[in-house]
Design a protein around this motif. Sequence first.
Motif, mmCIF file in Angstrom:
data_model
loop_
_atom_site.group_PDB
_atom_site.id
_atom_site.type_symbol
_atom_site.label_atom_id
_atom_site.label_comp_id
_atom_site.label_asym_id
_atom_site.label_seq_id
_atom_site.Cartn_x
_atom_site.Cartn_y
_atom_site.Cartn_z
ATOM 1 N N ASP A 215 52.122 16.786 2.064
ATOM 2 C CA ASP A 215 53.556 16.583 1.833
ATOM 3 C C ASP A 215 54.372 17.852 2.033
ATOM 4 N N GLN B 150 51.973 20.798 5.682
ATOM 5 C CA GLN B 150 51.829 20.142 6.991
ATOM 6 C C GLN B 150 53.187 19.799 7.579
ATOM 7 N N ASN B 151 54.094 19.282 6.748
ATOM 8 C CA ASN B 151 55.417 18.932 7.258
ATOM 9 C C ASN B 151 56.156 20.173 7.743
#
Length: 406
Positions: free
Chosen positions: A226, A229-230
């Motif tokens: 969440d 990675q984003n």
Amino acid sequence: MTLDAACAALLALRKLISGLRTALLALAALVWLAVTAVTCLAGVGLLIAPSALHALHAVAERERRRLARWGPDLVGPGPAPTRLRAALTDPTTRRELRWLVSHATLGLLLGALGIYLPLSAVRDTTFPLWWKLGPPDATSTSLGVGTAHSWPAALSVALLGLGWCAIILGLSPTMADLQARAGRRLLSAGPDADISLRIAELTATRAAALDAHAVELRRIERSLHDGTQNRLVAVTVLIGASRRMVARDPSGADELLERAQSAAEQALAELRTVVRGIIPPVLADRGLAGALTGLAVSCPVPCRIDVEVPQRCAASVEATAYFVVAEALTNIAKHSHARTAAVTVRSGSGRLLLDITDDGRGGVDENGGSGILGISNRIAAHDGTLDISSPAGGPTTLKVELPCGS
């Protein structure tokens, strides 16, 4: 060989002295039980019998923990009864009584020798250095006999001191084994003891450890998915867009690169947060006291930290203590409406003891809430204990006990 013998003797003396502490407790418990037995004839002892039996079981459990620090783990037979009628027929209680008598007599004598022998060795060996400073009619030897009025007599006392050293080197390991023999024989689960409860407890502990591990992995995966990675995806998109714009719109491409750099910095910060959530580096850098002080500073509720842990515990134990306190302070800040909180940490008898209190509204449900469940699973993974006292209206107290093997 002499160095090995000296190390073995020193270790044996430490065992004897640690056994002396439990022997003194055993003597006190034995006297209490004797008084209880005598007063039972008048009926008064029936009222104090449960507390006397509880003292017996507590001293026996303390000895089990002591023996586990100096050798293989000692698995007890499980909870022993504290009601008089059940205790009279309980095999565990009878075995603990036999151990109590042995440890309060022979164990106490051996523990006292563990202190007397090295003191006598030092006193007599060094006697020639200070014998002229003492009164002329004073006893010269640690045995309480003889006086020294000349250098040959003083040197003979030093030879006695060397004899004490030889006794320590030769006999102290045997004395330590003899002191522990009764406990290892009588305090472990006997052939007639049902250890199914202990097996079930260990099975539940292993399941709790696996659950705590799975929850931690899901938390790390969620944090990476969440957050980090984003951010990294955004960095990739922005860099790709800036490459396409660099020829026709350099200023726009520069703006996109700035946004990509900002997103990369945020991703790095979030990644560091995730890493700190696995094993906080502050534990290695500043120790448990410094790490808990950092938690108290960042807690919205004013929190007092009092840590007295002379020696470092295992890294996993310190991490568990850290996360337990962190979760507890988070719960206090979110739900308790407390004005103040306090965390006290002590170590002793191979256990790390945590006491977390707040003056909030209380009413904590031990079986409800993911916070309490997470704390309980972390503690169970180390075969520790959690005791919660939270009456309506407060205060709330969490008492945690973790084996630390020191």
